[in-house]
Motif scaffolding. Structure first.
Motif, PDB file in Angstrom:
ATOM      1  N   GLN A 137      55.313  42.271  45.460  1.00  4.98           N
ATOM      2  CA  GLN A 137      55.843  43.622  45.274  1.00  4.98           C
ATOM      3  C   GLN A 137      55.003  44.337  44.221  1.00  4.98           C
ATOM      4  O   GLN A 137      54.550  43.704  43.261  1.00  4.98           O
ATOM      5  CB  GLN A 137      57.294  43.544  44.809  1.00  4.98           C
ATOM      6  N   THR A 138      54.842  45.639  44.397  1.00  4.52           N
ATOM      7  CA  THR A 138      53.959  46.366  43.481  1.00  4.52           C
ATOM      8  C   THR A 138      54.445  46.283  42.034  1.00  4.52           C
ATOM      9  O   THR A 138      53.638  46.250  41.119  1.00  4.52           O
ATOM     10  CB  THR A 138      53.834  47.855  43.880  1.00  4.52           C
ATOM     11  N   ASN A 139      55.753  46.177  41.832  1.00  2.00           N
ATOM     12  CA  ASN A 139      56.237  46.115  40.442  1.00  2.00           C
ATOM     13  C   ASN A 139      55.949  44.765  39.778  1.00  2.00           C
ATOM     14  O   ASN A 139      56.175  44.603  38.586  1.00  2.00           O
ATOM     15  CB  ASN A 139      57.740  46.474  40.364  1.00  2.00           C
ATOM     16  N   LYS A 140      55.440  43.799  40.544  1.00  2.00           N
ATOM     17  CA  LYS A 140      55.064  42.511  39.941  1.00  2.00           C
ATOM     18  C   LYS A 140      53.546  42.339  39.866  1.00  2.00           C
ATOM     19  O   LYS A 140      53.038  41.269  39.517  1.00  2.00           O
ATOM     20  CB  LYS A 140      55.682  41.363  40.738  1.00  2.00           C
ATOM     21  N   ALA A 141      52.822  43.402  40.191  1.00  4.95           N
ATOM     22  CA  ALA A 141      51.360  43.309  40.238  1.00  4.95           C
ATOM     23  C   ALA A 141      50.764  42.919  38.887  1.00  4.95           C
ATOM     24  O   ALA A 141      49.884  42.050  38.813  1.00  4.95           O
ATOM     25  CB  ALA A 141      50.762  44.630  40.714  1.00  4.95           C
ATOM     26  N   ALA A 142      51.255  43.526  37.826  1.00  9.10           N
ATOM     27  CA  ALA A 142      50.688  43.265  36.501  1.00  9.10           C
ATOM     28  C   ALA A 142      50.914  41.810  36.099  1.00  9.10           C
ATOM     29  O   ALA A 142      50.007  41.129  35.599  1.00  9.10           O
ATOM     30  CB  ALA A 142      51.288  44.210  35.469  1.00  9.10           C
ATOM     31  N   LYS A 143      52.132  41.331  36.333  1.00  3.74           N
ATOM     32  CA  LYS A 143      52.445  39.937  35.997  1.00  3.74           C
ATOM     33  C   LYS A 143      51.569  38.988  36.820  1.00  3.74           C
ATOM     34  O   LYS A 143      51.069  37.982  36.323  1.00  3.74           O
ATOM     35  CB  LYS A 143      53.939  39.669  36.267  1.00  3.74           C
ATOM     36  N   ALA A 144      51.396  39.315  38.090  1.00  2.43           N
ATOM     37  CA  ALA A 144      50.595  38.464  38.977  1.00  2.43           C
ATOM     38  C   ALA A 144      49.150  38.365  38.493  1.00  2.43           C
ATOM     39  O   ALA A 144      48.554  37.290  38.487  1.00  2.43           O
ATOM     40  CB  ALA A 144      50.645  39.003  40.415  1.00  2.43           C
ATOM     41  N   VAL A 145      48.604  39.507  38.051  1.00  5.05           N
ATOM     42  CA  VAL A 145      47.228  39.516  37.549  1.00  5.05           C
ATOM     43  C   VAL A 145      47.111  38.655  36.289  1.00  5.05           C
ATOM     44  O   VAL A 145      46.107  37.979  36.064  1.00  5.05           O
ATOM     45  CB  VAL A 145      46.773  40.971  37.266  1.00  5.05           C
ATOM     46  N   GLU A 146      48.182  38.647  35.517  1.00  5.02           N
ATOM     47  CA  GLU A 146      48.190  37.866  34.281  1.00  5.02           C
ATOM     48  C   GLU A 146      48.171  36.352  34.547  1.00  5.02           C
ATOM     49  O   GLU A 146      47.447  35.610  33.894  1.00  5.02           O
ATOM     50  CB  GLU A 146      49.465  38.248  33.519  1.00  5.02           C
ATOM     51  N   VAL A 147      48.973  35.889  35.514  1.00  8.80           N
ATOM     52  CA  VAL A 147      49.110  34.435  35.687  1.00  8.80           C
ATOM     53  C   VAL A 147      48.239  33.827  36.798  1.00  8.80           C
ATOM     54  O   VAL A 147      47.943  32.630  36.756  1.00  8.80           O
ATOM     55  CB  VAL A 147      50.588  34.013  35.919  1.00  8.80           C
ATOM     56  N   PHE A 148      47.822  34.610  37.779  1.00  5.84           N
ATOM     57  CA  PHE A 148      47.069  34.034  38.898  1.00  5.84           C
ATOM     58  C   PHE A 148      45.561  34.276  38.758  1.00  5.84           C
ATOM     59  O   PHE A 148      45.132  35.266  38.174  1.00  5.84           O
ATOM     60  CB  PHE A 148      47.543  34.625  40.223  1.00  5.84           C
ATOM     61  N   LEU A 173      47.104  49.519  50.407  1.00  4.43           N
ATOM     62  CA  LEU A 173      46.235  50.172  49.437  1.00  4.43           C
ATOM     63  C   LEU A 173      47.000  50.435  48.145  1.00  4.43           C
ATOM     64  O   LEU A 173      46.450  50.355  47.045  1.00  4.43           O
ATOM     65  CB  LEU A 173      45.692  51.483  50.031  1.00  4.43           C
ATOM     66  N   ARG A 174      48.298  50.706  48.282  1.00  6.51           N
ATOM     67  CA  ARG A 174      49.135  50.940  47.119  1.00  6.51           C
ATOM     68  C   ARG A 174      49.167  49.713  46.201  1.00  6.51           C
ATOM     69  O   ARG A 174      49.009  49.817  44.987  1.00  6.51           O
ATOM     70  CB  ARG A 174      50.565  51.267  47.591  1.00  6.51           C
ATOM     71  N   LEU A 175      49.349  48.538  46.810  1.00  6.35           N
ATOM     72  CA  LEU A 175      49.338  47.301  46.029  1.00  6.35           C
ATOM     73  C   LEU A 175      47.949  47.075  45.425  1.00  6.35           C
ATOM     74  O   LEU A 175      47.819  46.703  44.254  1.00  6.35           O
ATOM     75  CB  LEU A 175      49.737  46.112  46.915  1.00  6.35           C
ATOM     76  N   ALA A 176      46.907  47.305  46.206  1.00  3.60           N
ATOM     77  CA  ALA A 176      45.541  47.120  45.717  1.00  3.60           C
ATOM     78  C   ALA A 176      45.281  48.016  44.506  1.00  3.60           C
ATOM     79  O   ALA A 176      44.673  47.583  43.518  1.00  3.60           O
ATOM     80  CB  ALA A 176      44.541  47.408  46.829  1.00  3.60           C
TER      81      ALA A 176
END
Ligand code: PLP
Length: 234
Positions: free
Chosen positions: A83-94, A103-106
């Motif tokens: 989900q787009t609202n978890k994008a920042a967290k995902a970038v941090e841990v993965f 494209l929105r998620l990207a």
């Protein structure tokens, strides 16, 4: 069977399938899918030489992160719907996001990656079966081309290829046309969009990875055949 034995067996089967197709087995990465698998068992796989892992929920992986973050050389990829609202967290841990489907998620991932100053490898997820229950862009859709053309402006994302989960079939042979379609799509995109790299084909799971390897997979994602059946269906 231990995790080490299961890993060895899966690697042998990948090698045999690669040889049948006249491919070099060293060009095929084995990703161990560790959703619902506790950190101790991830360590066991690591001890057996496994380095590439996949998780499909940000929240679940965040809970295990401290227990696995220090394993030298280990890479954890996000392979589930993000989900787009978890994008920042995902970038941090993965270390990579293999399931980019809009494209929105990207855009969100790119902004988050820019903020922490790291480039993040990504795959575009394709929904080949057109199933409502699965995420991914439809092949050859406006969405897919918008994402690929938009990727050019996203400096902090490194597009590497495609990922798919075909419809579940009883007979693994029935998945073959989907795997072949993903390979053709990869070639088509590679020929038309010069700005994105299209080296990776992430396809094939426990029940059908040999067919995927025969059709050109460069990464197979295996959970059950390594860690045993999951209690919960994901
Ligand atoms: C769970 C999962 C896998 C692995 O499935 P198995 O059938 O257990 O091998 C692979 N890819 C994704 C995206 C998954 O969610």
């Amino acid at each position: 069977m231990s995790i080490a034995e299961n890993l060895a067996r899966v690697r042998e089967r990948i090698e045999a399938a690669a040889r049948r197709a006249g491919r070099d087995p060293s060009t095929i990465a084995l990703m161990a899918v560790t959703k619902t698998v506790p950190a101790e068992r991830i360590h066991e796989a690591y001890e057996a030489g496994q380095r590439l892992f996949g998780e499909n929920r940000v929240q679940e992986f965040t809970g295990k992160f401290d227990a696995v973050a220090d394993l030298p050389g280990a890479e954890f990829h996000m392979i589930g719907h993000l989900q787009t609202n978890k994008a920042a967290k995902a970038v941090e841990v993965f270390s990579a996001i293999d399931s980019v489907d809009s494209l929105r998620l990207a855009d969100k991932l790119n902004a988050a990656a820019q903020k922490v100053g790291k480039r993040i490898p990504v795959l575009m997820e394709v929904n080949l079966g057109g199933e409502e229950s699965k995420s991914g862009v439809a092949p050859d859709s406006e969405e897919a081309w918008a994402l690929l053309h938009g990727a050019e402006g996203l400096e902090y994302l490194e597009f590497r290829g495609l990922m798919t989960i075909p419809p579940l079939t009883q007979d693994p042979e029935d998945a073959r046309p989907y795997f072949r379609r993903l390979r053709e799509l990869r070639d088509e995109i590679g020929a038309n969009v010069r700005s994105v790299r299209m080296d990776v084909l992430s396809m094939g799971m426990s029940h059908d990875f040999e067919v995927a390897v025969e059709e050109g997979a460069t990464c197979v994602r295996i959970g059950t055949a390594i860690f045993g059946a999951r209690a919960r269906k994901d």
